[in-house]
Design an enzyme around this catalytic site. Structure first.
Site, PDB file in Angstrom:
ATOM      1  N   SER A   1      -2.727  -8.719  -4.007  1.00  0.00           N
ATOM      2  CA  SER A   1      -2.187  -8.158  -5.252  1.00  0.00           C
ATOM      3  C   SER A   1      -1.403  -9.213  -6.033  1.00  0.00           C
ATOM      4  CB  SER A   1      -1.307  -6.948  -4.958  1.00  0.00           C
ATOM      5  OG  SER A   1      -0.275  -7.271  -4.045  1.00  0.00           O
TER       6      SER A   1
ATOM      7  N   ASN B   1       0.815  -1.208   0.000  1.00  0.00           N
ATOM      8  CA  ASN B   1       0.000   0.000   0.000  1.00  0.00           C
ATOM      9  C   ASN B   1       0.856   1.268   0.000  1.00  0.00           C
ATOM     10  OD1 ASN B   1      -2.645   1.197   0.101  1.00  0.00           O
ATOM     11  ND2 ASN B   1      -2.218   1.767   2.219  1.00  0.00           N
TER      12      ASN B   1
ATOM     13  N   HIS C   1      -1.428  -3.193  -6.057  1.00  0.00           N
ATOM     14  CA  HIS C   1      -1.021  -3.201  -4.649  1.00  0.00           C
ATOM     15  C   HIS C   1      -2.137  -3.680  -3.739  1.00  0.00           C
ATOM     16  CE1 HIS C   1      -3.304   0.168  -2.812  1.00  0.00           C
ATOM     17  NE2 HIS C   1      -3.301   0.675  -4.033  1.00  0.00           N
ATOM     18  N   CYS C   2      -1.744  -4.168  -2.585  1.00  0.00           N
ATOM     19  CA  CYS C   2      -2.670  -4.434  -1.487  1.00  0.00           C
ATOM     20  C   CYS C   2      -1.996  -3.863  -0.246  1.00  0.00           C
ATOM     21  CB  CYS C   2      -2.990  -5.927  -1.374  1.00  0.00           C
ATOM     22  SG  CYS C   2      -1.552  -7.023  -1.225  1.00  0.00           S
ATOM     23  N   ALA C   3      -2.259  -4.399   0.926  1.00  0.00           N
ATOM     24  CA  ALA C   3      -1.649  -3.839   2.137  1.00  0.00           C
ATOM     25  C   ALA C   3      -0.154  -4.110   2.186  1.00  0.00           C
ATOM     26  CB  ALA C   3      -2.334  -4.401   3.383  1.00  0.00           C
TER      27      ALA C   3
END
Length: 199
Positions: free
Chosen positions: A98, A15, A90-92
């Site tokens: 992702s 992120n 993206h993710c966290a």
């Protein structure tokens, strides 16, 4: 991690990558797309030059990521291959959600097997680790990618207009922000969102 297609690239990360990168840096990287695999709103949602594909799920094994994969992978393909623009996925943490989307993209558009896609991405970003639930869904996705009877086999990759996106709940949700789409029909979006949450 970046997988290149000519001058365009797929960037996979956490992120912070979306939060730290500036509009100027996105422009310098020819990046016009972000796939945000979190429930939070992308920091670049207000930038009209950057199109955002949202995959609003949690990183838990019971989460249903499979319905979002047709739309998310088509979004990447549309930008990277058809437009020549880079995409940030993206993710966290850039580890599970992702990574799952990027693996699905390679399987659908580059004919990778799940194992080959995993090894390819892991060689560039060693920390990737889709959770067990996502991995099981990627196995289903792999079968779909190789089947002529699969719904995704009949989804046109050359166009991501409103008519095509409204063909299914997942495509409508993930592509409602793409350039040129008319997403004023909020009743359809609300209906799709309601049905997604009920599954």
């Amino acid at each position: 991690m970046a997988a290149k297609s000519d001058n365009a690239a797929i960037y996979l990360g956490p992120n912070q990558a979306a939060r730290l990168v500036s509009t100027d840096e996105l422009a310098a990287a020819h990046s016009k797309g972000i796939v945000n695999c979190t429930r939070s709103t992308s920091v670049h949602n207000n930038n009209k030059e950057v199109k955002v594909c949202q995959v609003p799920i949690s990183d838990i094994e019971s989460a249903h990521i499979l319905p979002f994969l047709p739309g998310a992978t088509a979004f990447i393909h549309h930008h990277v291959v058809l437009r020549g623009h880079s995409v940030l996925v993206h993710c966290a943490a850039g580890v599970s959600r992702s990574a799952t989307v990027v693996l699905a993209y390679l399987m659908r558009y580059h004919n990778f097997s799940l194992v080959d896609a995993y090894q390819h991405v892991k060689s560039r970003r060693p920390c990737i680790a889709p959770n067990a639930g996502f991995w099981a869904q990627l196995k289903s996705w792999e079968r779909s990618c190789s089947s002529n009877d699969s719904p995704i086999a009949h989804v046109p990759s050359h166009s991501v207009d409103a008519e095509w996106a409204c063909a299914s709940m997942a495509l409508f949700i993930t592509l409602h922000a793409i350039e040129g789409m008319d997403y004023k029909d909020m009743s359809a979006l609300e209906y799709a969102t309601k049905n997604m949450r009920s599954t």
